[in-house]
Design a protein around this motif. Structure first.
Motif, PDB file in Angstrom:
ATOM      1  N   ALA A  50       0.537  -1.425  -0.037  1.00 40.43           N
ATOM      2  CA  ALA A  50       0.110   0.126   0.424  1.00 40.43           C
ATOM      3  C   ALA A  50       0.975   1.213   0.277  1.00 40.43           C
ATOM      4  O   ALA A  50       0.984   1.962   1.046  1.00 40.43           O
ATOM      5  CB  ALA A  50      -0.871  -0.003   1.546  1.00 40.43           C
ATOM      6  N   ILE A  51       1.211   1.663  -1.015  1.00 39.30           N
ATOM      7  CA  ILE A  51       2.340   3.023  -1.110  1.00 39.30           C
ATOM      8  C   ILE A  51       1.753   3.476  -0.672  1.00 39.30           C
ATOM      9  O   ILE A  51       0.293   4.562  -1.649  1.00 39.30           O
ATOM     10  CB  ILE A  51       2.817   3.015  -2.580  1.00 39.30           C
ATOM     11  N   PRO A  52       1.316   4.826  -0.035  1.00 39.65           N
ATOM     12  CA  PRO A  52       0.904   6.007  -0.142  1.00 39.65           C
ATOM     13  C   PRO A  52       0.537   7.201  -1.246  1.00 39.65           C
ATOM     14  O   PRO A  52       2.153   7.118  -2.096  1.00 39.65           O
ATOM     15  CB  PRO A  52       2.164   7.140   1.284  1.00 39.65           C
ATOM     16  N   GLU A  53      -0.387   7.618  -1.578  1.00 39.34           N
ATOM     17  CA  GLU A  53      -0.487   8.457  -2.237  1.00 39.34           C
ATOM     18  C   GLU A  53       0.150   9.787  -2.487  1.00 39.34           C
ATOM     19  O   GLU A  53       1.203   9.855  -1.016  1.00 39.34           O
ATOM     20  CB  GLU A  53      -1.909   8.802  -2.346  1.00 39.34           C
ATOM     21  N   GLY A  54       0.713  10.137  -3.294  1.00 37.44           N
ATOM     22  CA  GLY A  54       2.178  10.896  -3.322  1.00 37.44           C
ATOM     23  C   GLY A  54       3.926  10.524  -3.688  1.00 37.44           C
ATOM     24  O   GLY A  54       4.613  11.022  -3.470  1.00 37.44           O
ATOM     25  N   PHE A  55       3.749   9.217  -3.470  1.00 39.13           N
ATOM     26  CA  PHE A  55       4.753   8.031  -3.420  1.00 39.13           C
ATOM     27  C   PHE A  55       4.565   6.735  -4.364  1.00 39.13           C
ATOM     28  O   PHE A  55       3.081   6.676  -5.148  1.00 39.13           O
ATOM     29  CB  PHE A  55       5.141   7.851  -2.544  1.00 39.13           C
ATOM     30  N   ALA A  56       5.532   6.671  -5.100  1.00 40.21           N
ATOM     31  CA  ALA A  56       5.511   5.419  -6.255  1.00 40.21           C
ATOM     32  C   ALA A  56       6.544   4.584  -6.259  1.00 40.21           C
ATOM     33  O   ALA A  56       7.620   4.999  -5.221  1.00 40.21           O
ATOM     34  CB  ALA A  56       5.827   5.734  -7.503  1.00 40.21           C
ATOM     35  N   GLY A  57       6.459   3.755  -6.408  1.00 40.83           N
ATOM     36  CA  GLY A  57       7.559   2.706  -5.934  1.00 40.83           C
ATOM     37  C   GLY A  57       7.914   2.115  -7.146  1.00 40.83           C
ATOM     38  O   GLY A  57       7.322   1.692  -8.265  1.00 40.83           O
ATOM     39  N   LEU A  58       9.079   2.051  -7.782  1.00 45.65           N
ATOM     40  CA  LEU A  58      10.161   1.931  -8.451  1.00 45.65           C
ATOM     41  C   LEU A  58      10.782   0.846  -8.832  1.00 45.65           C
ATOM     42  O   LEU A  58      11.766   0.127  -8.057  1.00 45.65           O
ATOM     43  CB  LEU A  58      11.207   2.585  -9.258  1.00 45.65           C
ATOM     44  N   VAL A  59      11.153  -0.783  -9.640  1.00 43.27           N
ATOM     45  CA  VAL A  59      11.254  -1.626  -9.607  1.00 43.27           C
ATOM     46  C   VAL A  59      12.206  -1.845 -10.362  1.00 43.27           C
ATOM     47  O   VAL A  59      12.342  -0.845 -11.827  1.00 43.27           O
ATOM     48  CB  VAL A  59       9.959  -3.158 -10.332  1.00 43.27           C
ATOM     49  N   ILE A 114      11.080   3.560  -2.965  1.00 44.04           N
ATOM     50  CA  ILE A 114      10.281   3.988  -3.400  1.00 44.04           C
ATOM     51  C   ILE A 114      10.290   5.712  -3.176  1.00 44.04           C
ATOM     52  O   ILE A 114      11.492   6.252  -2.680  1.00 44.04           O
ATOM     53  CB  ILE A 114       9.156   3.947  -1.256  1.00 44.04           C
ATOM     54  N   VAL A 115       9.761   6.526  -3.644  1.00 47.97           N
ATOM     55  CA  VAL A 115      10.101   7.863  -4.029  1.00 47.97           C
ATOM     56  C   VAL A 115       8.697   8.699  -4.100  1.00 47.97           C
ATOM     57  O   VAL A 115       7.788   8.297  -4.205  1.00 47.97           O
ATOM     58  CB  VAL A 115      10.734   8.085  -5.259  1.00 47.97           C
ATOM     59  N   GLU A 116       8.841   9.527  -4.198  1.00 48.37           N
ATOM     60  CA  GLU A 116       7.815  11.046  -4.119  1.00 48.37           C
ATOM     61  C   GLU A 116       7.693  10.819  -5.298  1.00 48.37           C
ATOM     62  O   GLU A 116       8.402  11.275  -6.007  1.00 48.37           O
ATOM     63  CB  GLU A 116       8.387  12.324  -2.837  1.00 48.37           C
ATOM     64  N   THR A 117       6.589  11.537  -5.703  1.00 51.15           N
ATOM     65  CA  THR A 117       6.126  12.016  -6.786  1.00 51.15           C
ATOM     66  C   THR A 117       5.212  12.223  -6.741  1.00 51.15           C
ATOM     67  O   THR A 117       3.655  12.592  -6.735  1.00 51.15           O
ATOM     68  CB  THR A 117       5.373  10.705  -7.728  1.00 51.15           C
ATOM     69  N   PRO A 118       5.703  14.250  -7.000  1.00 49.75           N
ATOM     70  CA  PRO A 118       3.843  15.307  -6.828  1.00 49.75           C
ATOM     71  C   PRO A 118       3.375  15.679  -7.653  1.00 49.75           C
ATOM     72  O   PRO A 118       4.176  15.044  -9.084  1.00 49.75           O
ATOM     73  CB  PRO A 118       5.894  16.555  -7.180  1.00 49.75           C
ATOM     74  N   ARG A 119       2.413  16.046  -7.691  1.00 51.61           N
ATOM     75  CA  ARG A 119       1.375  15.767  -8.658  1.00 51.61           C
ATOM     76  C   ARG A 119       1.661  17.544  -9.483  1.00 51.61           C
ATOM     77  O   ARG A 119       2.353  18.510  -9.136  1.00 51.61           O
ATOM     78  CB  ARG A 119       0.053  15.905  -8.109  1.00 51.61           C
ATOM     79  N   ILE A 120       1.420  17.369 -11.081  1.00 51.91           N
ATOM     80  CA  ILE A 120       2.056  18.546 -11.569  1.00 51.91           C
ATOM     81  C   ILE A 120       0.899  18.992 -13.036  1.00 51.91           C
ATOM     82  O   ILE A 120       0.260  17.674 -12.930  1.00 51.91           O
ATOM     83  CB  ILE A 120       3.379  18.033 -12.344  1.00 51.91           C
ATOM     84  N   ARG A 121       0.659  19.961 -13.074  1.00 51.76           N
ATOM     85  CA  ARG A 121       0.133  19.811 -14.474  1.00 51.76           C
ATOM     86  C   ARG A 121       0.528  20.147 -15.592  1.00 51.76           C
ATOM     87  O   ARG A 121       1.769  21.534 -15.084  1.00 51.76           O
ATOM     88  CB  ARG A 121      -0.891  21.293 -13.700  1.00 51.76           C
ATOM     89  N   LEU A 122       0.209  19.904 -16.327  1.00 54.63           N
ATOM     90  CA  LEU A 122       1.087  20.306 -17.592  1.00 54.63           C
ATOM     91  C   LEU A 122       0.081  21.770 -18.188  1.00 54.63           C
ATOM     92  O   LEU A 122      -0.641  21.248 -18.268  1.00 54.63           O
ATOM     93  CB  LEU A 122       1.129  19.504 -18.799  1.00 54.63           C
TER      94      LEU A 122
END
Length: 144
Positions: A50-59, A114-122
C-alpha cells in the motif's frame, strides 16, 4: 515512513534493505523458474503493498545480476502506482544468448525504491524558456 504490505502465497518473509543507507528494498522471487536464454518472465514476489498517495514504487534491476548474469528488469524501472493493491511482480529478461538463469523461491531478483511523486499540471505554451542544451538530444553531451 511506514508502508503497509500484505504477504501472499509464496512470500519469502523478508522485505528489507541489504545495507544501511541503501535506496532499494530487495525483492525476492515467490517461485522457482528457469529463465531461458534471451527470454523473459513475469516473476511473482508474493506480496502486495500500500504505497501512500504522493509516492510510487520503482522496480529496478540488481546490478550484480545484470553485470554477472545478464539478467535485468525488462521495463526498468517498473512502476508500482500508489493506488495499486495487487501482487508486486517483476518482468525479468535474460540477455545471455547461451546460458539459462535459474531462480529459486527466495532469490533476490530486483529492488524496490519508493520515491516521492509530486502531482503536476502540464500547461501548454507557445514557447519554452531557453537553456544551454536547448533541443540537443541523444548523444549531445559527447561520447564519454
Amino acid at each position: 515512513m511506514e508502508v503497509a504490505f500484505k504477504p501472499l502465497d509464496g512470500f519469502q518473509g523478508d522485505l528489507s534493505y541489504a545495507h544501511e543507507g541503501d535506496a532499494g528494498i530487495d525483492l525476492r522471487s515467490a517461485e522457482r523458474l528457469v529463465l531461458q536464454p534471451l527470454s523473459r518472465a513475469t516473476v511473482r514476489c508474493g506480496f502486495a503493498v500500500a504505497i501512500p498517495e504522493g509516492f510510487a514504487g520503482l522496480v529496478i534491476p540488481r546490478s550484480g545480476l545484470a553485470a554477472r548474469r545478464g539478467v535485468t528488469v525488462l521495463n526498468a524501472p517498473g512502476l508500482v502506482d500508489s493506488g495499486y493493491r495487487g501482487e508486486v511482480k517483476v518482468v525479468l529478461h535474460n540477455t545471455d544468448a547461451t546460458e539459462a538463469f535459474e531462480i529459486e523461491a527466495g532469490d533476490r531478483i530486483a529492488q524496490l525504491a519508493i520515491v516521492e511523486t509530486p502531482r503536476i499540471r502540464l500547461v501548454a505554451q507557445d514557447e519554452l524558456d531557453e537553456t544551454d542544451r536547448g533541443a540537443d538530444g541523444f548523444g549531445s553531451s559527447g561520447v564519454a
